[in-house]
Design an enzyme around this catalytic site. Structure first.
Site, PDB file in Angstrom:
ATOM      1  N   ASN A   1      15.223   4.142  22.593  1.00 21.00           N
ATOM      2  CA  ASN A   1      14.686   3.564  21.354  1.00 21.00           C
ATOM      3  C   ASN A   1      15.112   2.109  21.313  1.00 21.00           C
ATOM      4  O   ASN A   1      16.220   1.789  21.741  1.00 21.00           O
ATOM      5  CB  ASN A   1      15.302   4.233  20.119  1.00 21.00           C
ATOM      6  CG  ASN A   1      14.753   5.613  19.898  1.00 21.00           C
ATOM      7  OD1 ASN A   1      13.836   6.040  20.574  1.00 21.00           O
ATOM      8  ND2 ASN A   1      15.335   6.320  18.951  1.00 21.00           N
TER       9      ASN A   1
ATOM     10  N   LYS B   1      -2.079   7.899   2.448  1.00 24.71           N
ATOM     11  CA  LYS B   1      -1.388   6.819   3.150  1.00 24.71           C
ATOM     12  C   LYS B   1      -2.381   5.956   3.915  1.00 24.71           C
ATOM     13  O   LYS B   1      -2.255   4.748   3.970  1.00 24.71           O
ATOM     14  CB  LYS B   1      -0.348   7.421   4.108  1.00 24.71           C
ATOM     15  CG  LYS B   1       0.508   6.392   4.829  1.00 24.71           C
ATOM     16  CD  LYS B   1       1.476   5.710   3.886  1.00 24.71           C
ATOM     17  CE  LYS B   1       2.210   4.553   4.501  1.00 24.71           C
ATOM     18  NZ  LYS B   1       2.795   3.640   3.498  1.00 24.71           N
TER      19      LYS B   1
ATOM     20  N   HIS C   1      -6.085 -16.461 -22.435  1.00 26.71           N
ATOM     21  CA  HIS C   1      -7.541 -16.343 -22.319  1.00 26.71           C
ATOM     22  C   HIS C   1      -8.015 -14.903 -22.472  1.00 26.71           C
ATOM     23  O   HIS C   1      -9.130 -14.582 -22.059  1.00 26.71           O
ATOM     24  CB  HIS C   1      -7.996 -16.948 -20.985  1.00 26.71           C
ATOM     25  CG  HIS C   1      -7.583 -18.378 -20.845  1.00 26.71           C
ATOM     26  ND1 HIS C   1      -8.195 -19.404 -21.541  1.00 26.71           N
ATOM     27  CD2 HIS C   1      -6.567 -18.958 -20.149  1.00 26.71           C
ATOM     28  CE1 HIS C   1      -7.600 -20.554 -21.250  1.00 26.71           C
ATOM     29  NE2 HIS C   1      -6.605 -20.306 -20.417  1.00 26.71           N
TER      30      HIS C   1
HETATM   31  C1  AGP Z   1       0.074   0.461  -1.409  1.00 29.79           C
HETATM   32  O1  AGP Z   1       1.307   0.949  -1.724  1.00 29.79           O
HETATM   33  C2  AGP Z   1      -0.861   1.374  -0.747  1.00 29.79           C
HETATM   34  N1  AGP Z   1      -0.304   2.204   0.225  1.00 29.79           N
HETATM   35  C3  AGP Z   1      -2.202   0.754  -0.380  1.00 29.79           C
HETATM   36  O2  AGP Z   1      -2.564  -0.196  -1.318  1.00 29.79           O
HETATM   37  C4  AGP Z   1      -2.330   0.155   1.022  1.00 29.79           C
HETATM   38  O3  AGP Z   1      -1.637  -1.052   1.106  1.00 29.79           O
HETATM   39  C5  AGP Z   1      -3.833  -0.065   1.330  1.00 29.79           C
HETATM   40  O4  AGP Z   1      -4.478   1.182   1.329  1.00 29.79           O
HETATM   41  C6  AGP Z   1      -4.044  -0.747   2.659  1.00 29.79           C
HETATM   42  O5  AGP Z   1      -3.541  -0.016   3.718  1.00 29.79           O
HETATM   43  P1  AGP Z   1      -3.359  -0.665   5.140  1.00 29.79           P
HETATM   44  O6  AGP Z   1      -2.338  -1.746   5.034  1.00 29.79           O
HETATM   45  O7  AGP Z   1      -2.902   0.465   6.009  1.00 29.79           O
HETATM   46  O8  AGP Z   1      -4.692  -1.212   5.566  1.00 29.79           O
END
Ligand code: AGP
Length: 591
Positions: A97, A586, A487
């Protein structure tokens, strides 16, 4: 982040190692492999993808072996690049690693002496160096080898002719499990806990020899004793390093992530070849979510330091703009490298004539194959849906790109580089305030709405702070440039809407104080994030989150880490499911 497991004892090594590697799956990996010593030979398997059911893989009978889950750094994910790596004779096997920064020159040197390499990895040079130094004593050969390595490593080595493992650690963790008549070495405690809870944490510079039923640790050539500790955690706790959630663990990993990313691109000078930007007259960022906020900070940095005009586009909206891009550098920022909108925007940018650069965390991901050029962040796998350490790693790469584009001489940028170099320490300084941040978060946790404000670089800091808050605590959080409040958004303020204000030590400071006074006049609770030496602001606000003082440009790092902690502890006080917020994924692979 790769995972290492090695075993020597009375059980079948392949079964122990595969089960241990499965315990490290939470770290993320793209390929894996196991080597077992069997009748004076090394027997090896390597596979792409997940391990699956360990019972289906039998490597060979044998009581000593090593294994690895690989998260690609040098060389794409593939069976050939998966560990263990062997030397020319096939008698020496290595798992590693870390990053060997001088591997290219070592490889050329070894090739000139007849060594033939089969992989693209930095690790393979270790096996070949050991082969050169091996004269019947594996420990001696490993000791001489690590004397030639620059970079970071946790490595475990095995020779076909002896039931013995040799391990070494430098800037990459290794822990030894001490069972009854068996030893297991791994990169993290969860791999060990099925066999024993008695462990020894190796220190940087340690060399460990594991024999059947015994072990010895050496440091600077001398035998040393290290304490055997008993781990009180369950396996699930251990995966999170004792933290309650991956998000918190990942926030606490930020100092190391910054070190690793700087290590990749900053030595005496910035080691980024920016020939990709030659002749471009503008930059367009394309990204989503947190990566979009990193892009807004990138705009601020590049315009301020390099004087190049920058546009920032939501990848999902860029599709509808399609401007001419013949002299444009399109920079896609994406942690996963798989966000569908970002990938599509990259393809369109290329068609429109842009040169493309991707700033990506996952090696070999689709974005890296579309882009003309790639810069990797070294955040390691991020498990929590909320991006934290990957965002900070993106910022570190952006600082370096902007400084490089600025055309400043080394001495002109030295002050800023020095601050970047101490950034891991500055972030540790933020983390030291976690208890105060938690206390503020607990006070905020009952509110249903929040407003984040800033000016200049404080605006994207506020936007990212608000995104973190809303996605994990489910509190509705808006972010606005402080000057925009009058605004419209002023109508939302009042005692039920706390305001989080980022104050940066630059020309925006005084006017931000004025804005805070206006907000206070509307009876909102105000939390200020500011430098530790700011004595003025506490006269006007309800709570202060103090961070180490930096040049205003670097507040994007210090303030963002503080706001990540604020969101985390608010969500925790509300009992939210932090690592997997509702309705979110994710990696967003649909448009
Ligand atoms: C933020 O905490 C999210 N996980 C989300 O906004 C993320 O940054 C977005 O979906 C973009 O993902 P990426 O950087 O893998 O393209």
């Amino acid at each position: 982040m790769c995972g290492i497991a090695g075993y020597i004892g009375f059980r079948r090594a392949d079964e122990v190692i595969i089960s241990a590697l499965k315990r490290l799956e939470y770290r993320g990996y793209d390929s894996w492999g196991v080597a077992v010593r069997h009748e004076n030979e090394i027997r090896l398997i390597k596979r792409m993808g997940a391990i699956g059911d360990e019972k289906t893989y039998s490597v060979a009978e044998g009581n000593a072996g090593i294994g690895h889950t690989r998260w690609a750094t040098h060389g794409k994910p593939s069976e050939i690049n998966a560990h263990p790596h062997t030397d020319c004779s096939g008698k020496i096997a290595v798992v590693h690693n870390g990053i060997i920064s001088n591997f290219q020159s070592l490889k050329e040197e070894l090739e000139s002496r007849g060594h033939v390499f089969s992989s693209e990895t930095d690790t393979e040079v270790i096996a070949h160096l050991i082969e050169e130094f091996y004269k019947g004593d594996l420990r001696e050969a490993v000791e001489k080898t690590i004397g030639r390595l620059k970079g970071s490593y946790a490595l475990v080595v095995m020779h076909a002719e002896k039931d013995e493992l040799v391990a070494a650690r430098y800037k990459s963790p290794l822990v030894l499990g001490v069972g009854d008549d068996e030893l297991i070495i791994a990169s993290d405690v969860p791999a060990i806990l099925d066999y024993t809870s008695r462990v020894v944490y190796l220190e940087d510079g340690d060399l460990l020899v594991l024999m059947k039923g015994d072990f010895e640790i050496f440091s600077d050539g001398r035998k040393v004793n290290r304490k055997v500790e008993t781990i009180p955690w369950s396996i699930e706790d251990a995966e999170k390093g004792g933290y309650e959630h991956f998000m918190l663990k990942e926030i606490h990993e930020i100092p190391r992530v910054i070190e690793d990313t700087l290590f990749e691109y900053l030595s005496d000078d910035i080691e980024i070849d920016i020939s990709f930007a030659a002749g471009v007259s503008e930059v367009t960022f394309i990204a989503c979510g947190t990566s979009y906020h990193a892009s807004l900070i990138g705009k601020h940095l590049i315009e301020k330091l390099a004087g190049i005009p920058v546009r920032v586009e939501f990848a999902s909206e860029f599709i509808y703009h399609q401007p001419p891009m013949h002299r444009t550098l399109a920079i896609a920022i994406t942690q996963s490298g798989e966000t569908a909108d970002t990938l599509e925007a990259m393809r369109i940018a290329k068609k429109l004539g842009a040169r493309t650069l991707a700033i990506v965390n996952v090696l070999g991901s689709t974005a890296t194959r579309i882009a003309d050029h790639v810069l990797y962040t070294r955040a390691g796998p991020e498990i929590s849906v909320a991006a934290t350490k990957s965002f900070i790693a993106q910022l570190i790469v952006l600082y370096l790109v902007a400084l490089k584009l600025s055309g400043m001489t080394k001495s002109e940028m030295e002050g800023l580089l020095d601050e970047l170099r101490i950034m891991p320490e500055l972030v540790k300084g933020v983390l030291e305030h976690e208890d105060e941040i938690r206390a503020i978060a607990e006070k905020l946790s009952d509110y249903g709405n929040m407003m984040y404000i800033g000016r200049g670089i404080g605006v994207p800091i506020a936007m990212e702070g608000a995104l973190k808050m809303k996605e994990i605590s489910y509190i509705h959080a808006e972010a606005y440039p402080a000057g925009e409040l009058k605004h419209g958004p002023f109508a939302l303020l009042g005692e039920r809407t706390p305001v989080i204000a980022s104050l940066t030590p630059d020309e925006t400071y005084e006017i931000m104080l004025g804005n805070i006074k206006e907000v206070k006049a509307r009876e909102s609770i105000v939390v200020a994030v500011t430098g530790h030496d700011d004595a003025e602001v506490e006269k006007y606000v309800d709570h202060v989150i103090r961070v180490p003082r930096t040049d205003a440009l670097f507040t994007a790092v210090t303030h963002s880490v503080a706001l990540q902690l604020l969101a985390y502890h608010t969500a925790k006080a509300r009992g939210c499911e932090i690592d997997k917020p509702r309705n979110l994924a994710k990696s967003v692979t649909v448009e």
